[in-house]
Scaffold this motif. Structure first.
Motif, PDB file in Angstrom:
ATOM      1  N   LEU A 173       0.837  -1.206   0.000  1.00 38.28           N
ATOM      2  CA  LEU A 173       0.000   0.000   0.000  1.00 38.28           C
ATOM      3  C   LEU A 173       0.875   1.260   0.000  1.00 38.28           C
ATOM      4  O   LEU A 173       0.604   2.217  -0.739  1.00 38.28           O
ATOM      5  N   ILE A 174       1.927   1.221   0.791  1.00 40.29           N
ATOM      6  CA  ILE A 174       2.839   2.372   0.805  1.00 40.29           C
ATOM      7  C   ILE A 174       3.432   2.572  -0.598  1.00 40.29           C
ATOM      8  O   ILE A 174       3.522   3.682  -1.113  1.00 40.29           O
ATOM      9  N   THR A 175       3.789   1.449  -1.221  1.00 32.50           N
ATOM     10  CA  THR A 175       4.350   1.528  -2.570  1.00 32.50           C
ATOM     11  C   THR A 175       3.350   2.176  -3.531  1.00 32.50           C
ATOM     12  O   THR A 175       3.703   3.052  -4.321  1.00 32.50           O
ATOM     13  N   LEU A 176       2.094   1.741  -3.415  1.00 36.04           N
ATOM     14  CA  LEU A 176       1.079   2.306  -4.321  1.00 36.04           C
ATOM     15  C   LEU A 176       0.924   3.810  -4.094  1.00 36.04           C
ATOM     16  O   LEU A 176       0.644   4.565  -5.037  1.00 36.04           O
ATOM     17  N   ALA A 177       1.090   4.261  -2.864  1.00 31.75           N
ATOM     18  CA  ALA A 177       0.912   5.674  -2.576  1.00 31.75           C
ATOM     19  C   ALA A 177       2.099   6.496  -3.054  1.00 31.75           C
ATOM     20  O   ALA A 177       1.958   7.651  -3.448  1.00 31.75           O
ATOM     21  N   ILE A 178       3.287   5.908  -3.014  1.00 33.34           N
ATOM     22  CA  ILE A 178       4.505   6.677  -3.283  1.00 33.34           C
ATOM     23  C   ILE A 178       4.989   6.560  -4.721  1.00 33.34           C
ATOM     24  O   ILE A 178       5.388   7.545  -5.346  1.00 33.34           O
ATOM     25  N   VAL A 179       4.947   5.323  -5.257  1.00 37.56           N
ATOM     26  CA  VAL A 179       5.646   5.070  -6.514  1.00 37.56           C
ATOM     27  C   VAL A 179       5.144   5.890  -7.712  1.00 37.56           C
ATOM     28  O   VAL A 179       5.959   6.399  -8.478  1.00 37.56           O
ATOM     29  N   PRO A 180       3.819   6.064  -7.872  1.00 38.78           N
ATOM     30  CA  PRO A 180       3.384   6.865  -9.026  1.00 38.78           C
ATOM     31  C   PRO A 180       4.027   8.257  -9.028  1.00 38.78           C
ATOM     32  O   PRO A 180       4.483   8.755 -10.065  1.00 38.78           O
ATOM     33  N   ILE A 181       4.087   8.862  -7.843  1.00 38.78           N
ATOM     34  CA  ILE A 181       4.687  10.197  -7.748  1.00 38.78           C
ATOM     35  C   ILE A 181       6.178  10.143  -8.103  1.00 38.78           C
ATOM     36  O   ILE A 181       6.687  10.992  -8.828  1.00 38.78           O
ATOM     37  N   ILE A 182       6.850   9.093  -7.616  1.00 38.75           N
ATOM     38  CA  ILE A 182       8.286   8.994  -7.894  1.00 38.75           C
ATOM     39  C   ILE A 182       8.530   8.816  -9.385  1.00 38.75           C
ATOM     40  O   ILE A 182       9.445   9.416  -9.958  1.00 38.75           O
ATOM     41  N   ILE A 183       7.691   8.039 -10.040  1.00 40.59           N
ATOM     42  CA  ILE A 183       7.876   7.826 -11.484  1.00 40.59           C
ATOM     43  C   ILE A 183       7.704   9.149 -12.233  1.00 40.59           C
ATOM     44  O   ILE A 183       8.542   9.531 -13.057  1.00 40.59           O
ATOM     45  N   VAL A 184       6.624   9.848 -11.909  1.00 44.81           N
ATOM     46  CA  VAL A 184       6.407  11.147 -12.563  1.00 44.81           C
ATOM     47  C   VAL A 184       7.590  12.070 -12.263  1.00 44.81           C
ATOM     48  O   VAL A 184       8.108  12.766 -13.140  1.00 44.81           O
ATOM     49  N   TYR A 185       8.048  12.031 -11.012  1.00 43.43           N
ATOM     50  CA  TYR A 185       9.147  12.903 -10.611  1.00 43.43           C
ATOM     51  C   TYR A 185      10.398  12.612 -11.416  1.00 43.43           C
ATOM     52  O   TYR A 185      11.053  13.533 -11.938  1.00 43.43           O
ATOM     53  N   ILE A 186      10.733  11.333 -11.546  1.00 38.75           N
ATOM     54  CA  ILE A 186      11.963  11.010 -12.266  1.00 38.75           C
ATOM     55  C   ILE A 186      11.844  11.431 -13.726  1.00 38.75           C
ATOM     56  O   ILE A 186      12.779  11.974 -14.310  1.00 38.75           O
ATOM     57  N   ALA A 187      10.646  11.244 -14.296  1.00 44.53           N
ATOM     58  CA  ALA A 187      10.456  11.613 -15.698  1.00 44.53           C
ATOM     59  C   ALA A 187      10.612  13.118 -15.886  1.00 44.53           C
ATOM     60  O   ALA A 187      11.162  13.577 -16.889  1.00 44.53           O
TER      61      ALA A 187
END
Lengths: 361, 323, 280
Positions: C250-264
């Motif tokens: 659940l933590i991954t689901l909350a964080i990872v989308p933002i991190i992906i957008v951020y890295i892009a």
């Protein structure tokens, strides 16, 4: 069809500063009028009032015979070229030119025709798909002109359009715009602070200072008969020399005396100034080193502070009787700095001004 | 003059468009912030809470809520908030200054600056509650951190981070540090890079060592940004909520030593004690208002600068175009 | 004399940077590892290599009856997206109104916004809940979205950006070209503001995606809840009984989308952060 008339126009900004106190000006249809003056003289404000970008505090503005005070810019049938071109950075050259036409719902064919026509005249055909960023300064300038042309306006307003170009390009664009005016046959109002631009381009020039028109006349008249000290000093480069001279009665008129010089002029108007001081204006090219100009009293032996060799002629920065003067003489007569030179003024071309009112005598 | 014998002519004015364009902002602000704020202040003078299903009040009680507030643990929570903020902020500003100095030092030639910037800023975008949940899982008594420390022989038995005051506060501070030092570093770097390079060259010619350059040239030059960072961080610190709330499940354990002001406010809001919630809010508002004023004067030119600006306004167009 | 100290300083700088990088990345590394491992594996101890339970954990989280994760993601997306749109559009509109026009209240309006620039919304939360209740918007997503219209910090960014990139000549050119004021804003100003809009949209999105305080007070139905509230619910559940694989997922689901957008988009975001605090 579209002359421009200012009647007692006043412009006061919100902060209470009046930049144009009382403007009366009549620009004829199809005329190329240049508004010129030092920065802050109200020339840009005047132009922007014609455009409707600046509201008019009081008085009346007519374009053609329609009162324009309360008409929005888009309904004035004018087009404007801005100092920094003001091209839409996100649109291509073509779209920049058609922006206004699209808003006015001009049919597509007609739009294409007009852009083609303007692009051809201005040599912009290869660049129609580019964005302004990919163009040079001169090209951007021409796009700005093209954007104005396709509107087919009754009046062209140009606000210091050449001031961001380098010297060579400026000269080139100057003649292009003059030609364009002849070709289009519409009214042009052109604002500049550069008197060379004004002199070379305008049918008539309106010299302004502190929001007041100093003189409105053809370039030749402005140069030959400046109506006051300001115009005399503003028009012409290098600047006209101003020398304080004592007026004395003499044989055949009045003598203007400064240093050892006594130049006799035949001007009965000087009667009122006998024994007083007037300002004597002599253009640099009206000093002569040739013997035939030398007369009794009309020779001054001036010290050359600095000389600037321009090729065919030479600018001499002189000191005479405690005054700094500039003379422009053919190179072959020129002497070097730190020497003395004998010069005479062309008596016919001396301008005289009242020291108090600064008006021409 | 002409005005006397001719009718007054209308002029074109664009002022109405200005009002129209800023209207939505101000309407939304009034409805969602100003009116609520007024109500908050209003109810702070009332006894107004819910006990079970019955609503008590609102009855005006004057300053009673405030008296009760200062007799309660409010000051303790204020202390907690300040301690938690400082414990995060001090390392944050030290590290950020250091990094900003290093990144902008031409002599150091640090490679991969962009990579480091991207990495250190990343924690700022992480959902604070998820981050806290992650720390809770990692630092729980039998979580991976303890397991690792024990298996490496550093600890004999698991350290109960969340039962120790220093441990819990330390974790909150560590999270705050991690979340904010990248942001501060980037701000300070931008400020340092805004200083004219010739100033550093002059300092070098004058014989400044890197340390002297930092303290005598860089620091004084970026003072406005430092003040900005300090004040906005203070305001952020006052708002501290998500991390301690999730980490301690809203209890502020151990013994409410990590309960922050907003957690306290949240408790009152949840138990629907609107009078007390109002009083807490008003005190917070007053502190924030002072800090806001400081930000305002930091961002806006002093009297002297303003005079210069005013003079320039006669020629607004030329000004605007230079950019 | 200056070669050696510089060298030593470079080494120290790299060591510090590597430690910080480790701190920033290590926790996410554990997170990503653990979300691929089963509860039993996680309890057993730490591993540096991923496990094989990613799909299982994912399914468990998605299909948890007590934890409406899917609708949580949907609600978070709705709120964050609309907030991003409203905040950027209306901030730009407000900034343009104050930048391009002269009117009597111009200066007071500007000063007012500057004064509330960093005022936290929490201080009026009590009254906010009251007002929202009276308007019948309690337990809906509207009170989380609509206030974004007044975003002072975004306004300030837009205003600063206009000062540097939007010459008023362009607005005047559009006026002469026959565009009305609203059209000028939409067709000339907005396209020029694109970089600023993009950066601020991302920030507004992230901020609202992560927002916990207000949604927790306003959303009561399980089906209306956003992700941060679900995480809080997870925290308050009996932890000993919990499947740790699900927690990490659940933590991954909350964080990872933002991190992906951020890295892009990291290049623009970092540049945007740098602009945020700097005057002009």
């Amino acid at each position: 069809m579209a002359g421009i008339t200012f009647k007692n126009v006043v412009k006061t900004y919100d902060n209470g500063v009046t930049v144009v106190p009382d403007l009366n000006l009549e620009i004829k249809d199809k005329e190329f009028v240049v508004l010129v003056g030092p920065s802050g003289c109200g020339k840009s404000t005047t132009l922007r009032m014609i455009a409707g970008l600046e509201s008019i505090t009081s008085g009346e503005l007519y374009i053609g015979d329609k009162l324009m005070n309360a008409v929005a810019p888009k309904n004035r049938n004018i087009a404007m070229v801005f100092q920094n071109y003001a091209l839409y950075p996100h649109l291509t050259v073509y779209k920049n030119m058609t922006f206004a036409l699209e808003l006015a719902k001009v049919p597509k064919d007609e739009m294409n025709r007009r852009v083609q026509w303007a692009a051809e005249i201005l040599g912009l055909e290869p660049y129609l798909d580019r964005k302004p960023k990919a163009l040079s300064g001169g090209q951007r300038q021409r796009v700005a002109l093209g954007r104005a042309m396709v509107r087919e306006p009754e009046v062209f307003l140009l606000d210091e359009p050449l001031s961001n170009l380098d010297a060579k390009l400026r000269t080139e664009m100057r003649s292009q715009i003059t030609k364009l005016h002849k070709k289009l046959g519409t009214t042009f109002v052109y604002v500049t602070h550069d008197q060379t631009e004004a002199m070379t381009m305008g049918d008539r020039i309106c010299v302004m200072k502190d929001g007041v028109i100093q003189q409105f006349d053809t370039p030749q008249n402005l140069y030959d008969h400046p109506c006051n000290l300001f115009v005399a000093g503003f028009i012409g480069s290098p600047q006209m020399n101003f020398i304080d001279a004592q007026v004395k009665k003499a044989d055949g008129g009045y003598a203007l005396c400064f240093g050892d010089v006594e130049i006799v002029v035949n001007k009965p108007e000087l009667a009122a100034y006998e024994g007083k001081t007037v300002v004597c204006g002599i253009r640099p090219e009206d000093f002569h080193a040739e013997q035939q100009f030398f007369g009794s009293g009309n020779v001054m032996n001036a010290y050359i502070d600095l000389d600037e060799m321009m090729g065919s002629e030479s600018y001499l920065y002189l000191e005479y009787a405690g005054q700094k003067l500039i003379a422009r003489v053919p190179a072959r007569y020129a002497k070097k700095a730190e020497e003395n030179i004998e010069l005479a003024a062309d008596v016919e071309k001396i301008h005289l001004f009242d020291k108090e009112t600064e008006l021409a005598i | 003059m002409a005005r006397k014998n001719k009718p007054e002519v209308k002029e074109i004015s664009y002022a109405k468009w200005g009002y129209l364009f800023i209207a939505p902002f101000f309407i939304a602000f009034v409805v969602f912030q100003l009116v609520p704020l007024a109500q908050t202040v209003y109810y702070s003078f009332f006894e107004y809470y819910r006990s079970g299903l019955t609503v008590i009040g609102p009855t005006p009680v004057g300053l009673d809520n405030y008296k009760e507030l200062f007799n309660s643990d409010f000051l303790k929570y204020f202390g907690n908030t300040v301690i938690l903020w400082l414990a995060g902020f001090i390392p944050q500003i030290v590290v950020s200054l250091l990094l900003a100095a290093w990144f902008t030092d031409v002599r150091l030639k640090i490679k991969g600056k962009q990579f480091f910037k991207v990495v250190i800023y990343m924690p700022n975008l992480i959902m604070a509650s998820a981050f806290a949940m992650l720390f809770f899982a990692l630092f729980s008594n039998n979580g991976p951190v303890n397991a690792t420390l024990v298996s490496l022989g550093i600890l004999d038995h698991p350290f109960r981070f969340l039962s120790s005051v220093a441990g819990t506060r330390g974790l909150v501070a560590l999270m705050n540090f991690l979340m904010w030092f990248g942001n501060t570093t980037i701000l300070l770097m931008a400020a340092v890079m805004g200083i004219s390079p010739s100033l550093f060259e002059a300092a070098e010619l004058d014989g400044c060592s890197p340390r002297q350059t930092f303290f005598r040239v860089t620091l004084p030059m970026i003072r406005p940004i430092l003040v900005y960072v300090l004040i906005t961080s203070m305001i952020g610190g006052l708002q501290m909520f998500d991390v301690p709330q999730i980490l301690t499940n809203g209890k502020g354990s151990p013994d409410r030593t990590v309960t922050t002001l907003i957690m306290y406010l949240n408790n009152h809001l949840f138990s629907k004690n609107y009078g007390m919630a109002g009083a807490v809010s008003v005190v917070l508002f007053v502190i924030c208002a002072i800090l806001c004023l400081l930000v305002y004067f930091n961002l806006n030119p002093t009297e002297n600068d303003r005079k210069i600006k005013k003079r320039d306004r006669f020629k607004p167009r030329k000004e605007a175009l230079n950019g | 004399m200056d070669k050696k100290p510089s060298h030593a300083r470079t080494v120290i700088a790299y060591i510090v940077l590597i430690i910080l990088t480790f701190l920033c990345l290590f926790f996410f590394y554990i997170l990503l590892i653990n979300c691929t491992r089963s509860h039993a594996q996680i309890q057993h101890g730490f591993s540096a290599l991923p496990g094989s339970s990613f799909a299982k954990n994912f399914n468990n989280v998605i299909h948890d009856a007590k934890l409406p994760v899917l609708s949580g993601i949907k609600n978070s997306l709705i709120v964050s997206t609309f907030c991003a749109i409203l905040a950027t559009y209306f901030s730009a509109l407000t900034a343009y109104g104050l930048y391009a026009y002269n009117f009597k209240l111009k200066k007071p309006a500007f000063i007012f916004i500057m004064l509330i620039l960093v005022m936290p919304t929490q201080v009026s939360a009590m009254g906010f809940i009251n007002v929202i209740t009276k308007m019948g918007m309690l337990n809906t997503l509207y009170p989380l979205i609509l206030p974004s219209i007044a975003a002072p910090a975004v306004f300030y960014f837009m205003y600063s950006y206009m000062q540097s990139s939007l010459p008023l000549e362009l607005v005047e050119a559009a006026r002469v070209d026959g565009s009305n004021e609203f059209m000028t804003f939409n067709r000339v100003v907005l396209p020029i503001m694109k970089p600023a809009l993009a950066v601020q949209a991302i920030f507004a999105f992230v901020q609202n995606w992560n927002n916990y305080f207000l949604p927790a007070l306003i959303l009561q139905d399980n089906s209306k809840r956003t992700l941060p509230i679900l995480i809080a619910m997870l925290r308050s559940a009996d932890f000993l009984k919990f499947d740790m694989g699900k927690v990490y997922m659940l933590i991954t689901l909350a964080i990872v989308p933002i991190i992906i957008v951020y890295i892009a988009l990291s290049k623009y975001i970092v540049a945007g952060v740098a602009l945020g605090g700097v005057k002009e």
